[in-house]
Each structure stands twice: as C-alpha cells, then as structure tokens.
Scaffold this motif. Sequence first.
Motif: not given
Lengths: 141, 104
Positions: A89-90, B15-20, B82-85
């Motif tokens: 999940n984010p 707003a501004c979620t991310s995923s590592i 390695y992550l994504t915004n």
Amino acid sequence: MPIKLQSILGLSFLLLGGCSQLHHVHIGDIDQSQGRLTPFTIEVNELGFDAAKAVEIGAGVAKSASTSEDLEFVALILAISNFGPKTGNPVYNDAYADQVLSEVIKVCPSKKITGLTSVREATNVGPVSGEVVRIKGYCIN
Amino acid sequence: MKKLFSLLMVVMLSACTSSIHMSQVDVGTNSQQELASGKVINIEQSQKIFLGFVYDSNYVDQAYKQLLLQCPNGTSMINVEYLTNHGFLSWTDKIRIKALCKPG
C-alpha cells in the motif's frame, strides 16, 4: 438486522484476513570463518493506506445509490491522483527506511558484519498495512 | 459543507504518496577500520514519468557513475533503495544509494 450481520461479517473478514506478503528478499555473502557470529535484526516500518481502495469499500456498503456513485467518483479521483507502480500500500513518508544503513553500521561493537539479509514485506489488513523493511545479519565477534 | 469536507479529504489523501519497492543493504569484505572511519555518501537520481511512457532507465546508470566518482577506493557497505513518488497521472521513480566509502 441482516445489514448489521453483513457489517459484522465484513469487519471480521477485514480483521481476520490480515496476512503477510513478501515483496523482495536479498541475501548477501556469509563468512563463518572469522569468529563467533551473533545475530541482529533491524526493522523499520510505516503505515500503508490505500485510500482509493478504502473509498471503494465505502461505495460498496453505502446505503443509497447516489452516495455509492459519489464515492466511486472519489475513488477514481484518488486513483488518478496517486498514479504509478506500487509495492504494497502507498505510504505518506518516503524516507522511513533512510536510516537502515546507519543503524547497521552502529549495531556491531566489533564493526565486523556478515550475512546481511534484506527483506521488504508488508502485513495487510484490508486497505491498511504495515510496510516493513527488515535487515538481518550477524556481528563477527 | 459535507461536500467541501469530502473535497478537502480527497485533496489531503491524494497528496504525496510513495511506495518503496526495494531497500537492500550489502556488506563487502570489510575491516574494523573501514566501518569505523569510512565516509557515508548519499546519491539520489530520479526520472519523471507521465502516463507510463518510459523508454530508458538511464538514471540508474547515472547513480552508479556518481557512486564510482564519489567512492574512488570502493565501498565497504552499501544501501540501495528503489522507490516511486506517485502523482496526478504521473509518477517519479527514484534510486537512492547510501554507501560507506573505503578510506584512501
């Protein structure tokens, strides 16, 4: 009464359906020839929340059709506002795993480390999860 | 009022979620001195992607080149993340490297 029973059943499935999910694992070199090995674990975690999924669940249990439609529209807006690949999940903090290297450097008084295993995993309970980065290894004494 | 509150909630939650995706630590053949006295460096490279149109991953190569430049004697420990915004119909892929450089 049937609606109440449905709600209880739904909530039970959400709570009991919590499960762990492994996303990535990496195992490094292990050297057992330098001395006695003492294991250590470093774990950092962050609350994961899929807002779009939560709103979709809300749309599914909404009593009126118009509320359900409104919530589905909100879920769509949330989905396109949080576009991109996701692992688990984010989260709302992309720096929660920033300290793992300094923690690993500090953990062994002997400053000799081997057998590092890096795990990226999550514990899911419906749209909420604990997003975890775990580093296991051994101090060489 | 109810609609305004809902709109505010949507704006806040989007707003501004991310995923590592990955964070791994690796250690080389190290000596006590290297871990005690090495210098920690930080490298971050990213790539903005709109609607999924992406044709290369050169930012990873750039991060690697910077690592070689900043640690000419090599590394004794390295952390790669390695992550994504996430964003509106777009996202930013990032690679973050933290490394303990071997002293010269």
